[in-house]
Design an enzyme around this catalytic site. Structure first.
Site, PDB file in Angstrom:
ATOM      1  N   GLU A   1     -48.431  -6.831  12.963  1.00  0.00           N
ATOM      2  CA  GLU A   1     -48.179  -5.382  12.908  1.00  0.00           C
ATOM      3  C   GLU A   1     -48.619  -5.030  11.973  1.00  0.00           C
ATOM      4  OE1 GLU A   1     -44.413  -4.094  15.210  1.00  0.00           O
ATOM      5  OE2 GLU A   1     -44.026  -6.163  13.849  1.00  0.00           O
TER       6      GLU A   1
ATOM      7  N   SER B   1     -41.858  -8.543  16.931  1.00  0.00           N
ATOM      8  CA  SER B   1     -42.435  -7.611  17.231  1.00  0.00           C
ATOM      9  C   SER B   1     -42.589  -7.432  18.368  1.00  0.00           C
ATOM     10  CB  SER B   1     -44.140  -7.890  16.395  1.00  0.00           C
ATOM     11  OG  SER B   1     -43.862  -9.170  16.767  1.00  0.00           O
TER      12      SER B   1
ATOM     13  N   TYR C   1     -47.579  -0.842  21.659  1.00  0.00           N
ATOM     14  CA  TYR C   1     -48.246  -0.699  21.064  1.00  0.00           C
ATOM     15  C   TYR C   1     -49.609   0.272  21.771  1.00  0.00           C
ATOM     16  CZ  TYR C   1     -45.533  -2.303  17.757  1.00  0.00           C
ATOM     17  OH  TYR C   1     -44.405  -2.044  16.834  1.00  0.00           O
TER      18      TYR C   1
ATOM     19  N   ARG D   1     -33.041   0.264  13.782  1.00  0.00           N
ATOM     20  CA  ARG D   1     -32.537   1.288  15.152  1.00  0.00           C
ATOM     21  C   ARG D   1     -31.744  -0.530  15.584  1.00  0.00           C
ATOM     22  NH1 ARG D   1     -38.281   0.413  16.575  1.00  0.00           N
ATOM     23  NH2 ARG D   1     -37.200  -0.576  17.841  1.00  0.00           N
TER      24      ARG D   1
ATOM     25  N   ASP E   1     -31.250  -1.817  19.548  1.00  0.00           N
ATOM     26  CA  ASP E   1     -31.715  -1.882  21.073  1.00  0.00           C
ATOM     27  C   ASP E   1     -31.103  -2.655  22.076  1.00  0.00           C
ATOM     28  OD1 ASP E   1     -34.721  -0.830  20.308  1.00  0.00           O
ATOM     29  OD2 ASP E   1     -35.135  -3.062  20.222  1.00  0.00           O
TER      30      ASP E   1
ATOM     31  N   GLU F   1     -30.838  -6.202  19.852  1.00  0.00           N
ATOM     32  CA  GLU F   1     -31.454  -6.345  18.402  1.00  0.00           C
ATOM     33  C   GLU F   1     -31.735  -5.525  18.408  1.00  0.00           C
ATOM     34  OE1 GLU F   1     -35.417  -7.879  18.501  1.00  0.00           O
ATOM     35  OE2 GLU F   1     -36.500  -6.138  18.968  1.00  0.00           O
TER      36      GLU F   1
ATOM     37  N   ASN G   1     -33.230  -3.618  14.761  1.00  0.00           N
ATOM     38  CA  ASN G   1     -34.951  -3.110  13.230  1.00  0.00           C
ATOM     39  C   ASN G   1     -33.802  -3.203  12.174  1.00  0.00           C
ATOM     40  OD1 ASN G   1     -36.814  -4.157  15.829  1.00  0.00           O
ATOM     41  ND2 ASN G   1     -35.246  -3.268  17.462  1.00  0.00           N
TER      42      ASN G   1
ATOM     43  N   GLY H   1     -40.332   1.112  12.897  1.00  0.00           N
ATOM     44  CA  GLY H   1     -41.601   2.234  12.708  1.00  0.00           C
ATOM     45  C   GLY H   1     -41.728   3.431  12.753  1.00  0.00           C
TER      46      GLY H   1
END
Length: 326
Positions: free
Chosen positions: A15, A165, A235, A274, A276, A290, A292, A296
């Site tokens: 990443e 990732s 991505y 963040r 999820d 999870e 983060n 991003g």
């Protein structure tokens, strides 16, 4: 007086470029009248700043750079390195030793949340939050696929236990698919998570401490044309549709806000993270995926989307993170 900000990008994972894009957007949005921003690139070989086409090495003894004969000290480190060493506590421990404030969770929380199994164990029991049945496997141990198949219900997600990732992730529908999926995941990590698939709508939501108050951002729904939200879905343009704010009822939004606030508090999070989760099909049951801790930050990433949806300016949001940590 303007503060010197070291904006750390890159890292040791696939990443790297994602992180560089995050840093560019942060640099573009930080108010120039308040901060002088120096992007510091990190890879396995060196740490450096690029100035006038030249690479200037970072002195790791005191985290300074020398430009035009003068030594530049940093007032703040803005870490936007995804994966190791920016998301797993290594940089945080380094800056703690140097006494330089930073924008993320501390070293302990960063290390724990990088480990999916540990995180699930810690958030277990939060009112209204569910976790999928799972097994953690270690590469050095024997892996009997029959035991896995007898313990968990298919379909299953196989994923590296450390890392955010989605590299090395597979979805398998029967015992025949397990050996290849285990091999793929163990290629990325020496411990992996085998988890029951939860069918439903997938969401991601940002939460941050701003001006001393925990603030929950509007949720984003992730609608992927692929079978699951893997690295390609994350991505590759056009593969995934992101709806911000998500189509949720006021009651659901309130329930989610309460849950993620409890997660943030229980894990001793700092700055922005963040979270999820999945809303189980045909129910109001929220299943944890999870956390983060360095999400991003490219212009179209989820957190900037959510900040704009909340009516906030992205630059002011980043400034609030810096001033709160200082």
């Amino acid at each position: 007086m303007k503060k010197n900000i070291a904006l750390l990008a890159g890292g040791f994972t696939g990443e790297y470029e994602v992180s560089v894009n995050s840093a560019k957007n942060i640099a573009d949005n930080l108010p120039a009248d308040k901060y002088t921003v120096y992007t510091i690139f990190i890879n396995r070989d060196k740490w450096f700043h690029e100035a006038a086409g030249e690479l200037v090495d970072v002195d790791k003894n005191d985290f300074t750079i020398t430009l035009n004969g003068g030594k530049i000290k940093f007032d703040f480190a803005f870490i936007t390195v995804h994966g190791t060493p920016g998301e797993d506590g290594k940089l945080q421990g380094y800056f703690d030793m140097l006494g330089i404030p930073y924008n993320t969770c501390d070293a302990t929380t960063s290390a724990i949340t990088m480990n999916k199994a540990y995180t699930k164990a810690l958030v277990n029991g939060i009112h209204g939050l569910h976790t999928a049945h799972s097994m953690r496997l270690f590469e050095k141990d024997m892996h009997d696929v029959a035991i896995i198949a007898a313990t968990l219900k298919f379909p299953l997600f196989i994923k590296p236990n450390n890392g955010g990732s989605s590299v090395g992730m597979s979805k398998v529908y029967n015992v025949a698919g397990l050996p290849d999926a285990l091999k793929k995941a163990f290629h990325e990590d020496e411990q992996i998570l085998v988890e029951e698939f939860i069918k439903g709508r997938e969401f991601s939501i940002g939460i941050a401490r701003l001006h001393g108050k925990i603030t929950v951002l509007p949720a984003t729904e992730i609608i992927s044309s692929k079978d699951f939200f893997d690295y390609e879905a994350k991505y590759t343009p056009g593969v995934t549709k992101e709806v911000t704010p998500a189509d949720l009822s006021p009651a659901q939004n309130e329930q989610i806000a309460n849950i993620v606030t409890e997660i943030y508090t229980r894990l001793n999070c700092k700055g922005m993270v963040r979270i999820d989760f999945i809303l189980l099909e045909g129910s109001n049951d929220f299943y944890f995926i999870e956390v983060n801790t360095t999400p991003g930050q490219s212009a179209n990433s989820l957190i900037p989307q959510q900040v704009r949806a909340a009516g906030m300016n992205v630059g002011e949001f980043y400034s609030a993170l810096i001033e709160g940590a200082l």
